[in-house]
Design a protein around this motif. Sequence first.
Motif, short mmCIF file in Angstrom:
data_model
loop_
_atom_site.label_atom_id
_atom_site.label_comp_id
_atom_site.label_asym_id
_atom_site.label_seq_id
_atom_site.Cartn_x
_atom_site.Cartn_y
_atom_site.Cartn_z
N ASP A 108 1.08 10.67 -4.20
CA ASP A 108 0.31 9.40 -4.35
C ASP A 108 0.99 8.27 -4.03
N THR A 109 0.39 7.12 -3.50
CA THR A 109 1.03 5.92 -3.06
C THR A 109 0.53 4.81 -3.81
N LEU A 110 1.57 3.84 -4.07
CA LEU A 110 1.12 2.66 -4.55
C LEU A 110 1.69 1.54 -3.80
N ILE A 126 -1.05 -8.11 -10.96
CA ILE A 126 0.00 -7.57 -11.89
C ILE A 126 0.27 -9.08 -13.03
N HIS A 127 -0.08 -8.96 -13.99
CA HIS A 127 0.13 -10.25 -14.73
C HIS A 127 1.60 -9.94 -15.44
N GLU A 168 -4.10 0.82 -14.05
CA GLU A 168 -3.99 2.02 -13.06
C GLU A 168 -2.64 2.54 -12.91
N ILE A 169 -1.61 1.75 -12.68
CA ILE A 169 -0.27 2.02 -12.38
C ILE A 169 0.44 2.90 -13.23
N ASP A 214 8.99 -5.08 -14.49
CA ASP A 214 8.96 -5.79 -16.17
C ASP A 214 7.78 -5.15 -16.94
N ARG A 215 6.73 -4.90 -16.31
CA ARG A 215 5.50 -4.43 -17.47
C ARG A 215 5.70 -3.08 -17.53
#
Length: 356
Positions: free
Chosen positions: A138-140, A153-154, A188-189, A219-220
């Motif tokens: 899987d790639t991000l 990404i808040h 999703e992440i 951080d998230r």
Amino acid sequence: MTAPRKGQASAKIGRNEFHVRFSRSFMDPAFSLVKDALASVEDVALSNYINSHKAAVTEKAGSEFADPEYKLSVEWKANRDHLLAAEARQKDPVTASRILLINGSARNDGSCAGEISKTFRMLKLAKAVLEAEQIEVDTLDLSRLTSDYDRHIHPCKGCVSTAMPLCHWPCSCYPNHAQHQTNDWMAEIYGQWTAAHAVIIFTPVYWYQTPSVLKLMIDRLVCADGGNPDPTTTHGKNAQEAKDLELQGWPYPKHLAGRAYGLVVHGDVAGIEGVRRGLSDWLEWMGLIDAGALSRLDRFVGYYKSYAESHVIYDLDLAFQQEVVNVAKAVAAAVAQLRQGHLSMPDAGLQKPRPK
């Protein structure tokens, strides 16, 4: 009782300032054709902002939560259900091994940079190695934050520093429809991390640190290390209830522990060792397991050489490319050993005197 301290946040903005900020997204003259419709949308958005209408749609939590009657965001519940399913698949011994590859560079050819990153090429090299070993990959690609429409990404709001139980797993800070803090990619992440048996992070060094696109994700992920899986125990974001709950004794569950990891950190001037060390310490704090010395790589690629020729320099550095291959192979071997029960954390059974 330890009461939350108050007095920092600014007051809500007024109607005029709200109009200015709302209108900035529609400065293109093409929107003049729908200005009346936009005015109606603005009125609704303003009302939601004034009334702090964070969750768009809610429903009763149900019997699996501490307070079945508390109304949870349907978006949060859907994310949480997805994580439970991903975790079940990840723990199923008959499923294929899965490794998540993360590109931490902000550069790609769909943004102002106009060119793909070397980091992305390193990821593709590792991907080919893993796929040849019949591993699901899987790639991000975090650079998509710079080139995709309205993808975010808040930033982490630091709830954990108020009290650990206020930080929910998965994060419940977003979406916040009242503040127009939507389209949060982390929903999703979290699932990608949960489904993986290992992760490999590929990153350049920006100003002695990780790129901002990677740091936002890091951080998230704080909610994965001690986060509260039941927001009804704090009735959403009730800081006082969260403080009281933590002071009763909090177990700090590590939701991603037991996965393997690898790192490829590269730079051209300075900072590679510090970034690699910081990433290793962070991942191991969360309970991930290193895949050996060859799985944690930090190297200069084109030390003090031209930026314009950096891809050519990477092409010629065959030794570095082989080291990237070794990272992938080391992590693949670690995953196989983990799933066979031959690799574990030697200190897993020890009790921490200062859990956090």
